[in-house]
Design an enzyme around this catalytic site. Structure first.
Site, PDB file in Angstrom:
ATOM      1  CG  HIS A  60      -1.949   1.019   1.280  1.00 31.91           C
ATOM      2  ND1 HIS A  60      -3.111   0.859   1.997  1.00 31.91           N
ATOM      3  CD2 HIS A  60      -2.022   2.259   0.730  1.00 31.91           C
ATOM      4  CE1 HIS A  60      -3.853   1.951   1.876  1.00 31.91           C
ATOM      5  NE2 HIS A  60      -3.201   2.822   1.108  1.00 31.91           N
ATOM      6  CG  HIS A  62      -1.386   6.377  -2.084  1.00 30.03           C
ATOM      7  ND1 HIS A  62      -2.481   5.988  -2.816  1.00 30.03           N
ATOM      8  CD2 HIS A  62      -1.661   6.025  -0.796  1.00 30.03           C
ATOM      9  CE1 HIS A  62      -3.381   5.444  -2.019  1.00 30.03           C
ATOM     10  NE2 HIS A  62      -2.900   5.442  -0.789  1.00 30.03           N
ATOM     11  CG  HIS A 192     -10.702   4.905   3.418  1.00 23.71           C
ATOM     12  ND1 HIS A 192     -10.455   6.183   3.876  1.00 23.71           N
ATOM     13  CD2 HIS A 192      -9.518   4.426   2.977  1.00 23.71           C
ATOM     14  CE1 HIS A 192      -9.175   6.464   3.710  1.00 23.71           C
ATOM     15  NE2 HIS A 192      -8.579   5.411   3.177  1.00 23.71           N
ATOM     16  CG  ASN A 216      -4.852   4.983  10.757  1.00 24.25           C
ATOM     17  OD1 ASN A 216      -3.866   4.256  10.691  1.00 24.25           O
ATOM     18  ND2 ASN A 216      -4.954   5.944  11.656  1.00 24.25           N
ATOM     19  CG  ASP A 245       3.449   7.052  10.427  1.00 26.90           C
ATOM     20  OD1 ASP A 245       2.775   6.621  11.392  1.00 26.90           O
ATOM     21  OD2 ASP A 245       2.996   7.871   9.599  1.00 26.90           O
ATOM     22  CB  ILE A 247       2.345  10.112  12.422  1.00 32.09           C
ATOM     23  CG1 ILE A 247       3.689  10.812  12.604  1.00 32.09           C
ATOM     24  CG2 ILE A 247       1.233  11.123  12.134  1.00 32.09           C
ATOM     25  CD1 ILE A 247       4.293  11.326  11.326  1.00 32.09           C
ATOM     26  CG  ASP A 271      -1.626   5.181   3.386  1.00 36.00           C
ATOM     27  OD1 ASP A 271      -1.873   5.199   2.163  1.00 36.00           O
ATOM     28  OD2 ASP A 271      -2.371   5.741   4.221  1.00 36.00           O
ATOM     29  N   GLY A 307      -2.057  10.111   4.130  1.00 40.56           N
ATOM     30  CA  GLY A 307      -0.971   9.177   3.907  1.00 40.56           C
ATOM     31  C   GLY A 307       0.213   9.501   4.805  1.00 40.56           C
TER      32      GLY A 307
END
Length: 391
Positions: A60, A62, A192, A216, A245, A247, A271, A307
């Site tokens: 995953h 982008h 999502h 998330n 990460d 975060i 991500d 992301g």
């Protein structure tokens, strides 16, 4: 086969499927691992003080290096893939973002060419079949219900290279699309989503096998409404993606996920968007603008996390140094599990004779990345190893 096609390294710590081997030897012929073990031989590169792990696999991502897979431009996709390759990701899936259906189809056609060229391992469609309530960094006005005909249109545009779709199963057509994707041999991922516990389990029963960045962009856990998180964590058929990460998830939440699912069901992903490998600034994410400050990516409008700027070498380092995972557990989540999910375990995901010579060399003390090899060719760091050997 020439001498240049044969390489051997001795003295390294090797993280193998059966455990960690100190002062190990690994030989490479052409693009493959030829053998593991044996006594050092003259001409072996001395990797004492280094740890060798299999190349990382990102399910995953982008973009990176200032470029986006959703640009529909082959040169940008190459830049993104090369950026993450330099950070140890030797196998990558290109993730799209929500856009007009025809535009995403055009992007898929471009990305498919790079799959056929061996740059990418497939395409992941994240959006537009997701919840308005949990859309995150996706443009709400472009979201669509997962009509199986539209889902099939995107899959067909990928020319057999669609590997995964993220969708919200509670939307009209959601469960039907999950069944169709399962029948096509394409991974259906729940993400999502505003789904509840029971409907999430229904999606898994219909064939969904992945949780897109668990925790998330989905409802949190409530004591009388456990929601999708508990359903996805507890079901052994599901692989859960986690963004490590510092975060997106608190370390205690990552530890909870590992304690429940175990490393064998966790795939650590980036991500990442275009800012990965770059500095702070403004970057596009599909049709949206993202501002990166102190390494944190947020939408310019609304401020949602958009992301990450993560690379998998950092994720590996955090997995061991912050979460306390063993080297084998970290390898499992960054290489073995995603390789298995993609059906590529015969060629990648672990250090074994006959598999691709996809290697990541780390400093044994700090776990900083030192060098990367893909299919027997050094990508970065060969000069550093040679200098260290000479010293």
């Amino acid at each position: 086969m020439t001498t240049a096609d044969r390489k051997a390294f001795a003295g390294a710590r090797l993280v193998l499927p059966g455990g960690v081997v100190e002062h190990g030897r690994i030989s490479v012929e052409g693009s493959r691992i030829a053998g593991l073990g044996g006594e050092p031989e003259p001409g072996d590169l001395d990797l004492t003080g280094y740890t060798v792990v299999p190349g990382f696999v990102d399910l995953h991502v982008h973009g990176g290096g200032g470029a986006s897979y959703a640009s529909g431009i082959a040169e940008e996709a190459l830049t993104a893939a090369r950026t993450h390759l330099a950070h140890g990701t030797t196998t990558t899936i290109a993730s799209t973002v929500t856009g007009e259906i025809d535009e995403v189809c055009r992007q898929a056609a471009v990305l498919s060419e790079l799959v056929e060229d061996g740059v990418l391992a497939g395409i992941h469609f994240e959006g537009p079949f997701i919840s308005h309530n949990r859309c995150g960094a996706h443009r709400p006005d472009l979201l669509r219900d997962p009509d199986p005909a539209l889902v099939r249109k995107l899959a067909d545009a990928a020319r057999g290279h669609a590997k995964m779709f993220t969708l919200a199963p509670e939307l009209p057509g959601g469960l039907e699309s999950v069944r169709m994707l399962s029948d096509l041999g394409i991974i259906a991922a729940v993400g999502h989503t505003d789904s509840d516990y029971d409907l999430t389990l229904a999606a898994v029963d219909a064939g969904a096998t992945v949780a897109t960045h668990l925790f998330n962009a989905m409802p949190g856990i409530q004591h009388r409404a456990p929601g999708p998180i508990v359903a996805l964590l507890e079901d052994e058929r599901v692989t859960v993606e986690l963004i490590n990460d510092g975060i997106h998830l608190h370390p205690s939440v990552l530890e909870l996920a590992y304690g429940t699912a175990g490393a064998e069901r966790v795939a650590l992903i980036t991500d990442a968007m275009g800012a990965a490998g770059m500095g702070d600034g403004l970057y596009p994410l599909g049709p949206l603008q993202v501002r990166v400050e102190n390494g944190v990516a947020r939408l310019v409008e609304g401020g949602s996390i958009a992301g990450s700027t993560l690379t998998l070498d950092v994720s590996f380092q955090r997995a061991v140094n912050v979460l306390g995972l063993s080297l084998n557990q970290a390898v499992t989540s960054l290489s073995t599990v995603p390789a298995r999910l993609l059906g590529l375990s015969d060629s990648i995901g672990s250090l074994e004779a006959g598999k691709n010579a996809d290697l990541v060399v780390l400093d044994s003390e700090t776990l900083d990345l030192v060098a990367v090899m893909r299919r027997g060719e050094w990508i970065v760091g060969a000069d550093r190893l040679t200098r260290a050997h000479a010293a």
